[in-house]
Design an enzyme around this catalytic site. Sequence first.
Site, PDB file in Angstrom:
ATOM      1  N   LYS A 108       0.808  -1.225   0.000  1.00 35.56           N
ATOM      2  CA  LYS A 108       0.000   0.000   0.000  1.00 35.56           C
ATOM      3  C   LYS A 108       0.836   1.268   0.000  1.00 35.56           C
ATOM      4  CE  LYS A 108      -4.401  -1.738   1.478  1.00 35.56           C
ATOM      5  NZ  LYS A 108      -5.481  -1.730   2.443  1.00 35.56           N
ATOM      6  N   LYS A 190      -4.578 -11.491  -5.797  1.00 35.69           N
ATOM      7  CA  LYS A 190      -5.794 -11.882  -5.069  1.00 35.69           C
ATOM      8  C   LYS A 190      -6.947 -10.961  -5.490  1.00 35.69           C
ATOM      9  CE  LYS A 190      -5.191  -8.857  -1.130  1.00 35.69           C
ATOM     10  NZ  LYS A 190      -5.076  -8.561   0.249  1.00 35.69           N
ATOM     11  N   LYS A 193     -10.452  -5.679  -2.467  1.00 39.85           N
ATOM     12  CA  LYS A 193     -11.298  -4.493  -2.374  1.00 39.85           C
ATOM     13  C   LYS A 193     -10.603  -3.288  -2.997  1.00 39.85           C
ATOM     14  CE  LYS A 193     -13.934  -5.225   1.872  1.00 39.85           C
ATOM     15  NZ  LYS A 193     -13.123  -5.524   3.052  1.00 39.85           N
TER      16      LYS A 193
HETATM   17  P1  TYM Z   1     -10.611  -7.187   4.619  1.00 37.49           P
HETATM   18  O1  TYM Z   1     -11.741  -6.263   4.903  1.00 37.49           O
HETATM   19  O2  TYM Z   1      -9.660  -6.816   3.544  1.00 37.49           O
HETATM   20  O3  TYM Z   1     -11.154  -8.619   4.272  1.00 37.49           O
HETATM   21  C1  TYM Z   1     -12.114  -9.307   5.090  1.00 37.49           C
HETATM   22  C2  TYM Z   1     -11.834 -10.801   5.096  1.00 37.49           C
HETATM   23  O4  TYM Z   1     -11.849 -11.305   3.745  1.00 37.49           O
HETATM   24  C3  TYM Z   1     -10.666 -12.053   3.495  1.00 37.49           C
HETATM   25  N1  TYM Z   1     -10.296 -11.911   2.075  1.00 37.49           N
HETATM   26  C4  TYM Z   1     -10.118 -12.939   1.232  1.00 37.49           C
HETATM   27  N2  TYM Z   1     -10.201 -14.265   1.394  1.00 37.49           N
HETATM   28  C5  TYM Z   1      -9.964 -15.036   0.306  1.00 37.49           C
HETATM   29  N3  TYM Z   1      -9.640 -14.558  -0.923  1.00 37.49           N
HETATM   30  C6  TYM Z   1      -9.535 -13.237  -1.129  1.00 37.49           C
HETATM   31  N4  TYM Z   1      -9.230 -12.768  -2.337  1.00 37.49           N
HETATM   32  C7  TYM Z   1      -9.777 -12.356  -0.029  1.00 37.49           C
HETATM   33  N5  TYM Z   1      -9.760 -10.997   0.113  1.00 37.49           N
HETATM   34  C8  TYM Z   1     -10.071 -10.751   1.411  1.00 37.49           C
HETATM   35  C9  TYM Z   1      -9.620 -11.437   4.414  1.00 37.49           C
HETATM   36  O5  TYM Z   1      -8.553 -12.326   4.674  1.00 37.49           O
HETATM   37  C10 TYM Z   1     -10.434 -11.135   5.649  1.00 37.49           C
HETATM   38  O6  TYM Z   1     -10.517 -12.272   6.485  1.00 37.49           O
HETATM   39  N6  TYM Z   1      -7.352  -6.192   8.317  1.00 37.49           N
HETATM   40  C11 TYM Z   1      -8.549  -6.914   7.965  1.00 37.49           C
HETATM   41  C12 TYM Z   1      -9.728  -6.595   8.839  1.00 37.49           C
HETATM   42  C13 TYM Z   1      -9.489  -6.749  10.307  1.00 37.49           C
HETATM   43  C14 TYM Z   1      -9.450  -7.961  11.037  1.00 37.49           C
HETATM   44  C15 TYM Z   1      -9.264  -7.586  12.387  1.00 37.49           C
HETATM   45  C16 TYM Z   1      -9.530  -9.310  10.657  1.00 37.49           C
HETATM   46  C17 TYM Z   1      -9.343  -5.728  11.196  1.00 37.49           C
HETATM   47  N7  TYM Z   1      -9.216  -6.256  12.440  1.00 37.49           N
HETATM   48  C18 TYM Z   1      -9.137  -8.551  13.373  1.00 37.49           C
HETATM   49  C19 TYM Z   1      -9.407 -10.253  11.656  1.00 37.49           C
HETATM   50  C20 TYM Z   1      -9.220  -9.876  13.002  1.00 37.49           C
HETATM   51  C21 TYM Z   1      -8.942  -6.570   6.529  1.00 37.49           C
HETATM   52  O7  TYM Z   1      -8.608  -5.533   6.021  1.00 37.49           O
HETATM   53  O8  TYM Z   1      -9.787  -7.481   5.953  1.00 37.49           O
END
Ligand code: TYM
Length: 326
Positions: A108, A190, A193
């Site tokens: 990023k 991947k 978002k």
């Molecule tokens: P975020 O919002 O990017 O994504 C949410 C969840 O979706 C999963 N994910 C995927 N899984 C499979 N294939 C993909 N292409 C894919 N893209 C996203 C992510 O692994 C995630 O589980 N930092 C985190 C949010 C967060 C969080 C936490 C997660 C904040 N605090 C505490 C767990 C525990 C994030 O940006 O996820």
Amino acid sequence: MFSGIQPTGDFHLGNLLGAVDNWVPLQDTHDAYYCVVDLHAATVPWDPAALRREVLSMTALLIACGLDPERSILFVQSHVPYHSELCWILTCIARMGELRRMVQFKEKSKGESESVGVGLLTYPALQAADVLLYRAHGVPIGEDQRQHIELMRTLAGRFNQTFGPAFVVPEPWIREEGARIRALDNPDEKMSKSTPRPASKILLTDSPTIIAKKIRSAVTDSGREVRAAGDKPAITNLLTIFSLVTKTPIPELEERYEGTGYAAFKVALADAVVDALAPIQKRYEELVSDRGEIERTLADGASRAEAEAGATMADVRAKTGLGPPA
Ligand code: TYM
């Protein structure tokens, strides 16, 4: 257990298959906390009104996917201020090198590490605070979050050793299939978002026509065989999606589409994805029109989360000499 999702950008099939689909059954077996992480969304410039809208619409989508506020605690990160307080303490015990090593920070901040917001660097300390506040044992996530959980474990261990045991050291729960859904237009990346290319991802709110179009134009591998293999990342990705949305093992799909070629396979896949998303979309439309109800649900979730987080924070304050003396 605890997991979180960012409200900004687009809720896509990777989020559903890699994370949220796994969250639904855990509600029946665990004390489950699900958090819409708006403070994480503030690590890049944001529009206040849009952020509030996205929090509500993400909440409605999560409920439409099967999260049930009666069986889990569904809340918004910034509604429980302890997240920010613990984040600061963890930021102070994290090391610069540990944060700089994070792949997400490197991606990023690409080439602009002097001018990006500091929140992008300290992001994993906030994520650690999220989970550690609830003394969660498991964190169901996709593969891309593994490194953040490893750092969380390091920070929890360091805190416990320095100040005495306050935290559970959590485990990442990553299921094998669906942990890394790839971009439709580039299987080396991947599905994400933050990718601006609409053709890279299927959104939960996409219409049947858009879904069919995106799948039709998805990149495929050379040859015409519908088979999962290491040297066929694109078709393996499509088979994984098909398998997860229809709960059909990949070998069964390979047999069914043997010799049909990619075009017919893609038509069937598009139908399967449309069928899987239709009930979610219908429920979402019903929910999102009742803003008051979503706000009430979130207020209730925040007060239940705050009680648990407050108990952990009282212990943390006592151990660190912070906060008013008891
Ligand atoms: P975020 O919002 O990017 O994504 C949410 C969840 O979706 C999963 N994910 C995927 N899984 C499979 N294939 C993909 N292409 C894919 N893209 C996203 C992510 O692994 C995630 O589980 N930092 C985190 C949010 C967060 C969080 C936490 C997660 C904040 N605090 C505490 C767990 C525990 C994030 O940006 O996820």
